[in-house]
Write a protein that holds these residues in place. Structure first.
Motif, PDB file in Angstrom:
ATOM      1  N   ILE A   6       0.841  -1.200   0.000  1.00 17.14           N
ATOM      2  CA  ILE A   6       0.000   0.000   0.000  1.00 17.14           C
ATOM      3  C   ILE A   6       0.872   1.245   0.000  1.00 17.14           C
ATOM      4  O   ILE A   6       0.624   2.211  -0.736  1.00 17.14           O
ATOM      5  CB  ILE A   6      -0.961  -0.003   1.217  1.00 17.14           C
ATOM      6  N   GLN A   7       1.922   1.238   0.808  1.00 17.67           N
ATOM      7  CA  GLN A   7       2.814   2.385   0.856  1.00 17.67           C
ATOM      8  C   GLN A   7       3.570   2.569  -0.459  1.00 17.67           C
ATOM      9  O   GLN A   7       3.848   3.705  -0.869  1.00 17.67           O
ATOM     10  CB  GLN A   7       3.806   2.228   2.020  1.00 17.67           C
ATOM     11  N   ASP A   8       3.875   1.458  -1.134  1.00 18.64           N
ATOM     12  CA  ASP A   8       4.526   1.558  -2.449  1.00 18.64           C
ATOM     13  C   ASP A   8       3.606   2.257  -3.436  1.00 18.64           C
ATOM     14  O   ASP A   8       4.051   3.113  -4.225  1.00 18.64           O
ATOM     15  CB  ASP A   8       4.893   0.170  -2.966  1.00 18.64           C
ATOM     16  N   LEU A   9       2.326   1.909  -3.412  1.00 16.48           N
ATOM     17  CA  LEU A   9       1.352   2.568  -4.282  1.00 16.48           C
ATOM     18  C   LEU A   9       1.288   4.055  -3.972  1.00 16.48           C
ATOM     19  O   LEU A   9       1.246   4.904  -4.872  1.00 16.48           O
ATOM     20  CB  LEU A   9      -0.036   1.941  -4.109  1.00 16.48           C
ATOM     21  N   ARG A  10       1.270   4.387  -2.683  1.00 18.53           N
ATOM     22  CA  ARG A  10       1.197   5.788  -2.256  1.00 18.53           C
ATOM     23  C   ARG A  10       2.432   6.559  -2.726  1.00 18.53           C
ATOM     24  O   ARG A  10       2.316   7.674  -3.252  1.00 18.53           O
ATOM     25  CB  ARG A  10       1.056   5.869  -0.739  1.00 18.53           C
ATOM     26  N   GLN A  11       3.605   5.984  -2.531  1.00 14.25           N
ATOM     27  CA  GLN A  11       4.832   6.671  -2.940  1.00 14.25           C
ATOM     28  C   GLN A  11       4.888   6.858  -4.453  1.00 14.25           C
ATOM     29  O   GLN A  11       5.302   7.916  -4.945  1.00 14.25           O
ATOM     30  CB  GLN A  11       6.056   5.876  -2.467  1.00 14.25           C
ATOM     31  N   GLU A  12       4.443   5.851  -5.197  1.00 17.20           N
ATOM     32  CA  GLU A  12       4.431   5.965  -6.660  1.00 17.20           C
ATOM     33  C   GLU A  12       3.470   7.073  -7.094  1.00 17.20           C
ATOM     34  O   GLU A  12       3.769   7.855  -8.006  1.00 17.20           O
ATOM     35  CB  GLU A  12       4.023   4.634  -7.281  1.00 17.20           C
ATOM     36  N   ALA A  13       2.321   7.152  -6.415  1.00 17.39           N
ATOM     37  CA  ALA A  13       1.351   8.202  -6.731  1.00 17.39           C
ATOM     38  C   ALA A  13       1.914   9.584  -6.437  1.00 17.39           C
ATOM     39  O   ALA A  13       1.704  10.532  -7.199  1.00 17.39           O
ATOM     40  CB  ALA A  13       0.062   7.978  -5.941  1.00 17.39           C
ATOM     41  N   MET A  14       2.652   9.724  -5.352  1.00 15.42           N
ATOM     42  CA  MET A  14       3.229  11.015  -4.990  1.00 15.42           C
ATOM     43  C   MET A  14       4.251  11.475  -6.032  1.00 15.42           C
ATOM     44  O   MET A  14       4.330  12.665  -6.337  1.00 15.42           O
ATOM     45  CB  MET A  14       3.873  10.927  -3.603  1.00 15.42           C
ATOM     46  N   VAL A  15       5.015  10.548  -6.584  1.00 12.95           N
ATOM     47  CA  VAL A  15       5.959  10.890  -7.652  1.00 12.95           C
ATOM     48  C   VAL A  15       5.202  11.396  -8.873  1.00 12.95           C
ATOM     49  O   VAL A  15       5.587  12.394  -9.503  1.00 12.95           O
ATOM     50  CB  VAL A  15       6.831   9.670  -8.016  1.00 12.95           C
ATOM     51  N   LEU A  16       4.093  10.750  -9.201  1.00 14.75           N
ATOM     52  CA  LEU A  16       3.284  11.180 -10.345  1.00 14.75           C
ATOM     53  C   LEU A  16       2.705  12.573 -10.121  1.00 14.75           C
ATOM     54  O   LEU A  16       2.619  13.375 -11.057  1.00 14.75           O
ATOM     55  CB  LEU A  16       2.159  10.172 -10.592  1.00 14.75           C
ATOM     56  N   VAL A  17       2.327  12.878  -8.882  1.00 16.89           N
ATOM     57  CA  VAL A  17       1.806  14.211  -8.575  1.00 16.89           C
ATOM     58  C   VAL A  17       2.879  15.261  -8.810  1.00 16.89           C
ATOM     59  O   VAL A  17       2.618  16.327  -9.371  1.00 16.89           O
ATOM     60  CB  VAL A  17       1.283  14.272  -7.124  1.00 16.89           C
ATOM     61  N   ASP A  23      -4.152  12.404 -13.014  1.00 20.45           N
ATOM     62  CA  ASP A  23      -5.124  11.325 -13.216  1.00 20.45           C
ATOM     63  C   ASP A  23      -4.510   9.963 -12.912  1.00 20.45           C
ATOM     64  O   ASP A  23      -5.162   9.101 -12.314  1.00 20.45           O
ATOM     65  CB  ASP A  23      -5.676  11.355 -14.648  1.00 20.45           C
ATOM     66  N   GLU A  24      -3.266   9.774 -13.317  1.00 14.54           N
ATOM     67  CA  GLU A  24      -2.588   8.514 -13.021  1.00 14.54           C
ATOM     68  C   GLU A  24      -2.406   8.335 -11.514  1.00 14.54           C
ATOM     69  O   GLU A  24      -2.552   7.232 -10.982  1.00 14.54           O
ATOM     70  CB  GLU A  24      -1.232   8.468 -13.723  1.00 14.54           C
ATOM     71  N   ALA A  25      -2.094   9.436 -10.823  1.00 15.73           N
ATOM     72  CA  ALA A  25      -1.937   9.373  -9.370  1.00 15.73           C
ATOM     73  C   ALA A  25      -3.253   9.022  -8.686  1.00 15.73           C
ATOM     74  O   ALA A  25      -3.287   8.210  -7.749  1.00 15.73           O
ATOM     75  CB  ALA A  25      -1.411  10.708  -8.844  1.00 15.73           C
ATOM     76  N   LEU A  26      -4.348   9.620  -9.144  1.00 14.51           N
ATOM     77  CA  LEU A  26      -5.660   9.319  -8.563  1.00 14.51           C
ATOM     78  C   LEU A  26      -5.989   7.836  -8.664  1.00 14.51           C
ATOM     79  O   LEU A  26      -6.539   7.247  -7.724  1.00 14.51           O
ATOM     80  CB  LEU A  26      -6.750  10.137  -9.256  1.00 14.51           C
ATOM     81  N   ALA A  27      -5.676   7.238  -9.790  1.00 13.93           N
ATOM     82  CA  ALA A  27      -5.957   5.817  -9.971  1.00 13.93           C
ATOM     83  C   ALA A  27      -5.198   4.978  -8.944  1.00 13.93           C
ATOM     84  O   ALA A  27      -5.746   4.008  -8.387  1.00 13.93           O
ATOM     85  CB  ALA A  27      -5.589   5.385 -11.387  1.00 13.93           C
ATOM     86  N   LEU A  28      -3.954   5.346  -8.657  1.00 11.64           N
ATOM     87  CA  LEU A  28      -3.167   4.603  -7.670  1.00 11.64           C
ATOM     88  C   LEU A  28      -3.713   4.812  -6.262  1.00 11.64           C
ATOM     89  O   LEU A  28      -3.759   3.871  -5.455  1.00 11.64           O
ATOM     90  CB  LEU A  28      -1.700   5.026  -7.736  1.00 11.64           C
ATOM     91  N   TYR A  29      -4.127   6.046  -5.934  1.00 10.52           N
ATOM     92  CA  TYR A  29      -4.715   6.280  -4.611  1.00 10.52           C
ATOM     93  C   TYR A  29      -5.998   5.478  -4.435  1.00 10.52           C
ATOM     94  O   TYR A  29      -6.256   4.917  -3.358  1.00 10.52           O
ATOM     95  CB  TYR A  29      -4.989   7.771  -4.396  1.00 10.52           C
ATOM     96  N   ASP A  30      -6.820   5.422  -5.476  1.00 11.85           N
ATOM     97  CA  ASP A  30      -8.060   4.633  -5.403  1.00 11.85           C
ATOM     98  C   ASP A  30      -7.744   3.156  -5.201  1.00 11.85           C
ATOM     99  O   ASP A  30      -8.430   2.461  -4.430  1.00 11.85           O
ATOM    100  CB  ASP A  30      -8.890   4.821  -6.674  1.00 11.85           C
ATOM    101  N   GLU A  31      -6.720   2.678  -5.884  1.00 14.60           N
ATOM    102  CA  GLU A  31      -6.321   1.280  -5.720  1.00 14.60           C
ATOM    103  C   GLU A  31      -5.889   0.994  -4.289  1.00 14.60           C
ATOM    104  O   GLU A  31      -6.262  -0.030  -3.696  1.00 14.60           O
ATOM    105  CB  GLU A  31      -5.184   0.957  -6.694  1.00 14.60           C
ATOM    106  N   ALA A  32      -5.132   1.918  -3.708  1.00 21.31           N
ATOM    107  CA  ALA A  32      -4.678   1.739  -2.330  1.00 21.31           C
ATOM    108  C   ALA A  32      -5.841   1.847  -1.341  1.00 21.31           C
ATOM    109  O   ALA A  32      -5.938   1.057  -0.387  1.00 21.31           O
ATOM    110  CB  ALA A  32      -3.613   2.770  -1.999  1.00 21.31           C
ATOM    111  N   LEU A  33      -6.738   2.806  -1.560  1.00 18.17           N
ATOM    112  CA  LEU A  33      -7.895   2.966  -0.662  1.00 18.17           C
ATOM    113  C   LEU A  33      -8.803   1.747  -0.687  1.00 18.17           C
ATOM    114  O   LEU A  33      -9.420   1.388   0.340  1.00 18.17           O
ATOM    115  CB  LEU A  33      -8.692   4.218  -1.056  1.00 18.17           C
TER     116      LEU A  33
END
Length: 291
Positions: A6-17, A23-33
């Motif tokens: 879950i933290q890997d998904l979050r960190q990857e999303a933060m890099v995208l932000v 939009d790509e970051a949102l998809a990862l946050y939704d996946e983690a949530l």
């Protein structure tokens, strides 16, 4: 899925932000949530998703949850992130008073937690808001404070990213108080390291503004044209056309000046005589490139 995943998904999303790939970051946050069960983890992901939605100037349940998260103050980290996101939200809507209010809360939370990276982020964004509000002395003070805290950041990638952002913002505000040579020096030192096309375009437009102030119109045209090519926001395109028109006019290139002023006038159909006004009056002293 494990907490580490879950933290890997979050960190990857933060890099995208950071790259403004929202939009790509949102998809990862939704996946983690969707798979997070721990309440504290879900709150953190909610804040992160809200921040991304704000970047897209969208609303949503996560954005609406931020004030309650801040009031609940589960921990200093969440308080900082929620306040930081609200500062950004109100900055985008040009509500500078509320933005500064939440920025101070974010800065206090960073100091309380003794986290240098948070402090730098809060100071950088507070400086941006002060600049938008034409409080340039306060803005410069924030950026200079942020730079003095930079060496306390242990993560080299975070330090490098922050240094580029802060120096670029400091340079722009130096231009606004006519410390132009220093402002240009600072901006040139970081412009090639800016990852985002949008932000790099913004910086080249700022360089155009600075060289106009030095009456180096050839360089102003050069950097303004790069900025216009990279620009992605309407505000940036308007600013680039105005500055390029001004530089061309000062060089006596009337065809190029007319072209850029005509392009600018398209955004203001209600002002029929705008082009004539621009040829008659230099409005740079009234211009805030961030509005």
């Amino acid at each position: 899925m494990s907490e580490n995943q879950i933290q890997d998904l979050r960190q990857e999303a933060m890099v995208l932000v950071r790259r403004q790939q929202f939009d790509e970051a949102l998809a990862l946050y939704d996946e983690a949530l969707a798979i997070a069960s721990d309440e504290e983890t879900r709150e953190l992901l909610t804040i992160n998703k809200a921040d991304t939605l704000i970047g897209l100037e969208r609303g949503g349940a996560e954005v609406q949850a931020l004030p309650m998260i801040l009031m609940r103050r589960r921990n200093a980290h969440h308080a900082f992130l929620a306040a930081y996101a609200l500062m950004y939200k109100f900055r985008l809507s040009n509500d500078t008073k509320r933005s500064i209010f939440y920025g101070q809360i974010a800065l206090d939370a960073a100091k309380e937690a003794d986290k240098a990276f948070w402090k730098i982020a809060a100071l950088n964004d507070l400086g941006i808001v002060y600049g938008i509000d034409s409080q340039f002395t306060n803005a410069i003070e924030c950026f200079e404070q942020a730079l003095t805290s930079m060496d306390a950041v242990s993560d080299s990638s975070e330090q490098a990213f922050s240094r580029v952002a802060v120096i670029g913002n400091l340079g722009y505000n130096k231009l606004l108080i006519h410390d132009t040579v220093e402002g240009l020096r600072l901006m040139h030192s970081v412009v090639d390291a800016i990852e985002s096309q949008n932000l790099r375009g913004e910086s080249y437009i700022d360089l155009c503004y600075g060289y106009l102030d030095l009456e180096d119109y050839e360089k102003a045209l050069h950097y303004g044209e790069i900025g216009l090519e990279l620009a992605t926001e309407e505000r940036q395109i308007r600013n680039a056309h105005y500055l390029l028109g001004e530089a061309a006019y000062k060089l006596g290139n009337m065809d190029k000046a007319e072209f850029h002023f005509d392009e600018l006038a398209r955004y203001y159909p209600q002002f029929r005589n705008l082009k004539s006004l621009l040829f008659a009056i230099d409005i740079r002293s009234m211009l805030n490139l961030k509005l």
